[in-house]
Design a protein around this motif. Structure first.
Motif, PDB file in Angstrom:
ATOM      1  N   GLY A  13       4.547   8.491   7.406  1.00 39.40           N
ATOM      2  CA  GLY A  13       3.734   9.022   6.320  1.00 39.40           C
ATOM      3  C   GLY A  13       4.522   9.505   5.117  1.00 39.40           C
ATOM      4  N   LYS A  14       5.841   9.319   5.120  1.00 36.90           N
ATOM      5  CA  LYS A  14       6.697   9.812   4.039  1.00 36.90           C
ATOM      6  C   LYS A  14       6.293   9.236   2.681  1.00 36.90           C
ATOM      7  CE  LYS A  14      10.592   8.183   5.489  1.00 36.90           C
ATOM      8  NZ  LYS A  14      10.023   7.249   6.489  1.00 36.90           N
ATOM      9  N   SER A  15       6.248   7.915   2.606  1.00 35.49           N
ATOM     10  CA  SER A  15       5.934   7.275   1.329  1.00 35.49           C
ATOM     11  C   SER A  15       4.499   7.549   0.903  1.00 35.49           C
ATOM     12  CB  SER A  15       6.180   5.759   1.410  1.00 35.49           C
ATOM     13  OG  SER A  15       7.562   5.489   1.574  1.00 35.49           O
ATOM     14  N   THR A  16       3.581   7.579   1.859  1.00 32.41           N
ATOM     15  CA  THR A  16       2.184   7.884   1.530  1.00 32.41           C
ATOM     16  C   THR A  16       2.070   9.268   0.919  1.00 32.41           C
ATOM     17  OG1 THR A  16       1.359   6.464   3.314  1.00 32.41           O
ATOM     18  CG2 THR A  16      -0.151   8.127   2.449  1.00 32.41           C
ATOM     19  N   LEU A  17       2.794  10.229   1.464  1.00 36.17           N
ATOM     20  CA  LEU A  17       2.786  11.578   0.905  1.00 36.17           C
ATOM     21  C   LEU A  17       3.305  11.559  -0.525  1.00 36.17           C
ATOM     22  CD1 LEU A  17       2.449  14.641   1.125  1.00 36.17           C
ATOM     23  CD2 LEU A  17       4.733  14.746   2.157  1.00 36.17           C
TER      24      LEU A  17
END
Length: 225
Positions: free
Chosen positions: A44-48
């Protein structure tokens, strides 16, 4: 600076098995400092980062930036926010292939002037790209030089928030640490968010957010809300 409340991102909403890219957590981020976001692929890093930068809308929850609630913004207001307050470094450099290195950096400037070109050249020099490379097109630069040019471009407007998604992925360790020193220095007066798989480049981070399966598993050097 950022007050994030119950942020959720769900993909495949129409399917019975929904994919939760972000699981509904709270988080606060400071006005300045170097903050690392780390975790495996799919955590979820990039989505955040995309949600915090207004490039994506979360399925639910709130993102408040300096008192501004993103959900209340029109598209034009989001664009102005990105242009005037945010800078971006992505995994791919996205340089314009027919433009020189210095023109690629200056291209992102809100206004063009001699001062802008001087700043573009100064940024390139600070990243170890000499004057002989200024007029070279991306195809004539090494992979590391292209990525450093992209980082210089992201800093041309002196953004208050710099989003960096794997900014050192194309660099060897010596150049990676050199870039991180510059980002650390920039973070003294601004917020720098660095997404990475490499723990070693975050050794001087003010805090590190560890993510797992769309949620925060730990925060080192900061506080989880």
């Amino acid at each position: 600076m950022f007050d994030i409340k119950k942020i959720t991102m769900i993909y495949d909403m129409e399917k019975s098995e929904k994919i939760y890219a972000l699981g509904g957590f709270d988080l606060m981020l400071p006005d300045k400092g170097l903050v690392g976001i780390i975790g495996p692929s799919g955590s979820g890093k990039s989505t955040l980062m995309y949600c915090l930068s207004t490039l994506k809308n979360p399925t639910d929850g709130q993102i408040i930036y300096n008192g501004i609630e993103f959900g209340a913004l029109k598209n034009s207001q989001r664009e102005n926010l990105r242009r005037n307050e945010f800078g971006f470094v992505f995994q791919r450099h996205f340089l314009v292939p027919y433009m020189s290195a210095v023109d690629n950096v200056a291209l992102a400037a809100v206004s063009r002037s001699k001062t802008t070109m001087d700043r573009a050249k100064s940024l390139l020099l600070s990243f170890g790209i000499g004057e002989k490379e200024f007029k070279k097109r991306p195809s004539k630069l090494s992979g590391g030089q292209r990525q450093r040019t992209a980082i210089a471009r992201a800093m041309i407007n002196e953004p208050k928030v710099l989003f960096a998604d794997e900014p050192t992925a194309a660099l060897d360790h010596e150049n990676a640490f050199s870039v991180m020193e510059i980002l650390k220095d920039y973070s003294k007066e601004n917020l720098v968010l660095v997404i990475t798989h490499d723990h070693s480049i975050l050794k001087n981070a003010d805090s590190v957010i560890e993510m797992w399966d769309g949620n925060i598993s730990a925060i080192k050097g900061g506080e989880k809300v």
